[in-house]
Design a protein around this motif. Sequence first.
Motif, short mmCIF file in Angstrom:
data_model
loop_
_atom_site.label_atom_id
_atom_site.label_comp_id
_atom_site.label_asym_id
_atom_site.label_seq_id
_atom_site.Cartn_x
_atom_site.Cartn_y
_atom_site.Cartn_z
N SER A 194 0.99 -1.32 0.09
CA SER A 194 -0.02 0.03 0.16
C SER A 194 0.94 1.26 -0.27
N SER A 195 0.54 1.98 -0.64
CA SER A 195 1.57 3.16 -1.17
C SER A 195 0.95 4.47 -1.98
N GLU A 196 1.48 5.28 -1.91
CA GLU A 196 1.15 6.55 -2.81
C GLU A 196 1.94 6.89 -4.06
N VAL A 197 1.46 6.40 -5.59
CA VAL A 197 2.69 6.66 -6.17
C VAL A 197 2.29 8.23 -7.34
N ARG A 198 3.46 8.06 -7.85
CA ARG A 198 3.34 9.18 -8.95
C ARG A 198 3.76 8.40 -9.90
N VAL A 199 3.74 9.26 -11.17
CA VAL A 199 4.80 9.00 -12.72
C VAL A 199 5.12 10.46 -13.10
N THR A 200 6.39 10.58 -13.36
CA THR A 200 7.28 12.17 -14.02
C THR A 200 7.42 11.50 -15.27
N PRO A 201 7.46 12.12 -16.52
CA PRO A 201 8.11 12.10 -17.05
C PRO A 201 9.70 12.34 -17.14
N ALA A 202 11.06 11.63 -18.10
CA ALA A 202 11.73 12.76 -17.67
C ALA A 202 12.85 12.13 -19.37
N GLY A 203 12.55 12.64 -19.90
CA GLY A 203 13.16 12.41 -21.38
C GLY A 203 12.57 11.44 -21.98
N ASP A 204 12.41 10.19 -22.36
CA ASP A 204 11.88 9.01 -23.39
C ASP A 204 11.55 7.98 -22.19
N LEU A 205 12.42 8.29 -20.53
CA LEU A 205 11.51 7.18 -19.31
C LEU A 205 10.67 8.69 -18.61
N LEU A 206 9.81 7.39 -17.90
CA LEU A 206 8.89 7.89 -16.70
C LEU A 206 9.68 6.60 -15.17
N LEU A 207 9.39 7.84 -14.54
CA LEU A 207 9.91 7.22 -13.40
C LEU A 207 8.31 6.59 -12.28
N LEU A 208 8.44 5.83 -12.01
CA LEU A 208 6.92 5.10 -11.23
C LEU A 208 7.75 5.31 -9.74
N SER A 209 7.44 5.93 -9.22
CA SER A 209 7.98 6.86 -7.65
C SER A 209 6.73 5.96 -6.76
N TRP A 210 6.99 5.67 -5.34
CA TRP A 210 5.73 5.65 -4.35
C TRP A 210 6.47 6.03 -3.17
N GLU A 211 6.01 5.97 -1.81
CA GLU A 211 5.52 6.33 -0.62
C GLU A 211 5.03 5.97 0.11
N ARG A 212 5.37 5.37 1.09
CA ARG A 212 4.71 4.69 2.51
C ARG A 212 3.94 5.44 3.33
N GLY A 213 4.40 7.00 3.29
CA GLY A 213 4.13 8.12 4.05
C GLY A 213 4.65 7.63 5.59
N HIS A 214 4.49 9.24 6.49
CA HIS A 214 4.73 8.82 7.51
C HIS A 214 4.62 9.37 8.42
N GLU A 215 4.59 9.29 9.67
CA GLU A 215 3.27 10.01 10.27
C GLU A 215 5.09 11.09 10.90
N SER A 216 3.71 12.65 11.44
CA SER A 216 4.79 13.62 12.01
C SER A 216 4.78 13.65 13.06
N VAL A 217 5.26 14.24 13.70
CA VAL A 217 5.21 14.31 15.17
C VAL A 217 4.50 15.10 16.30
N MET A 218 3.73 16.04 15.34
CA MET A 218 2.45 16.62 15.58
C MET A 218 1.32 15.12 15.98
N ALA A 219 1.52 14.37 14.59
CA ALA A 219 -0.01 12.96 15.11
C ALA A 219 0.55 12.75 15.60
N GLN A 220 1.48 11.84 15.64
CA GLN A 220 1.75 11.29 16.91
C GLN A 220 1.38 11.46 18.73
N GLU A 221 1.93 12.99 18.84
CA GLU A 221 1.44 13.60 19.77
C GLU A 221 0.27 13.94 20.69
N ALA A 222 -0.50 14.58 19.07
CA ALA A 222 -2.01 14.36 19.37
C ALA A 222 -2.51 12.88 19.76
N GLN A 223 -1.85 12.17 19.13
CA GLN A 223 -2.16 10.71 19.55
C GLN A 223 -1.90 9.98 20.70
#
Length: 589
Positions: free
Chosen positions: A178-207
Amino acid sequence: MADEPAGSDPPRPWTAPGDDAPRRVRLQALELLLTEQRFRIGRHVSACRDAGRTPRPTGPRPLPPSAAVDASVLRLLDSLPVPVTIVRPVPGGPAGPEPEFLHVAQNRAARDYGDRHLPPGSLPPWTGPVPLFERLPTLASTVVPRLLAEAHRTGRAQGPEPADWPLPGPDDLTVRVSSEVRVTPAGDLLLLSWERGHESVMAQEAQRLVGVSWAEWSLGDGSVEASSGFGNALGLPASQPPPGLLELGRMMGTESLDALYRSVHDVLLGAPLAECDLHLTRPDDRILRFVAEPVRPPSGPVWAVRAVLHDVTADRRSRALAERATREARVQRERADAVAEVAERLRDAVLPAFPSELARHGVEAAAAYRPEAGAARVGGDWYKTRVLPSGKLLVALGDARGHGLDAVTLMAKLRYALAGLAYTGEWVERLTGWLNTVACDDGEESTATAVIARYHPDRGLLRWTCAGHPPPILLREGVPVLLDPPPGGPGMPLGVLPDESYTAAETWLRAGDVVLLYSDGLIERRGSDLDRDSSRLLRAVEDAGAGGVPPGREALDAFVRDLVDRLTGPHTEDDATVLAFRVVDTGTG
């Protein structure tokens, strides 16, 4: 059979102390529910994998020479901290004129990601450029094909958008990515990137501050993704991994296990939301609010359960204490109402209307009673008027200690005792002494104050004693005065000293005179003093009797009630009683 060596027993699942058959049945039902869902997910992944594969022509299919990626580009992408898969669009794929997307390389962050998060064997070995959806067939059912096509067509970056796809894992388990995906053109290539994401310090403290955490249970492989505060919400040590749903079920009692089963069952059957309270018994006693939702692709079975957990232990315990206090208060109020009703009826029984023969002896009488605000509606105030066989009149008013049934009971004892003693014809001094003996014999708590009087109609003489009670008021021609106490001053209250003796005062009355006997609740106020209270009482009597009290018992009754209203108001601090008797005619001529 030879004895087994010590320590050879296989580990057993943890069971709560007192684990019984109903709990084991419920745990087995939950386990079966999760196993069946894991089977459905595996079957769905197999179907997606087969459907996503692009049919390859018979024999090796040559790839264009341009499929390789320049080494300098790879070095540049290796410096990025974000996982990147390098995709090259190739026109005229086997599916028609639409381009085919080749997986030609990936950067170091992507390789590290696969080593950390993907089980061995979930991807085929890398042998060089290969069609992306042939290497990852289940990716074809996500947003990735659309993002690649749009980026290739428009030349603009696409995303980020969430994407979930399964991969086969060991032992017939299914790994969910499970990820957030992006596709970025780079010349004749496509860069498929993904990130799982991270909790911010504020979110941790709020929890942490509000006691909220989250977890997501992947049903294909049993893995758990959880927030940093999830273990703390369950009371687990930081080193312990987050429990699966079945392990969570083992941490609670039977009733909560039923609630967890129903919530998971409803979510798996398509309910958008399910919530319940979970009462954990292990490792310590706490209550969590469990709010769950399904996680599913656009088509196919639910493959994960996502839930937010809120520690509501303090709230639920405070609510339980409040409900218990409310119930106890209701019981006490009902009991007080019942006691008050009995006491009120008893008071009505022992304080009947004034006898009609008073008028034949030239006297009118009226009384008003106001209970203490918020009390059991009745207290120990009492009064008595009676024509004696000698033709003289008994007039008395007293105040028994306390409120409710005890006070009414003591009041009734004293009133009936006085009525009987008065028939002896003895002087009021002797009657008061005898009544004091009755109160003393009744117990240490049986104390009362009283004014006891005998009126001689033929002479217009009022003889009265005072047992710790406020003195009467004489209203003559619109002017009120406090009567002087008996010689030697007021005696002790009834029930204090067994051998107390009392003296009597004598007051001569005329036609039209009104004598007021009253309880101390009519005038006493917190923080006040006797002189100030007496002055206020005299002013109120003068104002209520301004212009004189018209003849007739009804007018006397209205005067008494007006006086009580002036002095007490709607919030009486104590019981207040006024007894008024007026001389209509005297026998003195």
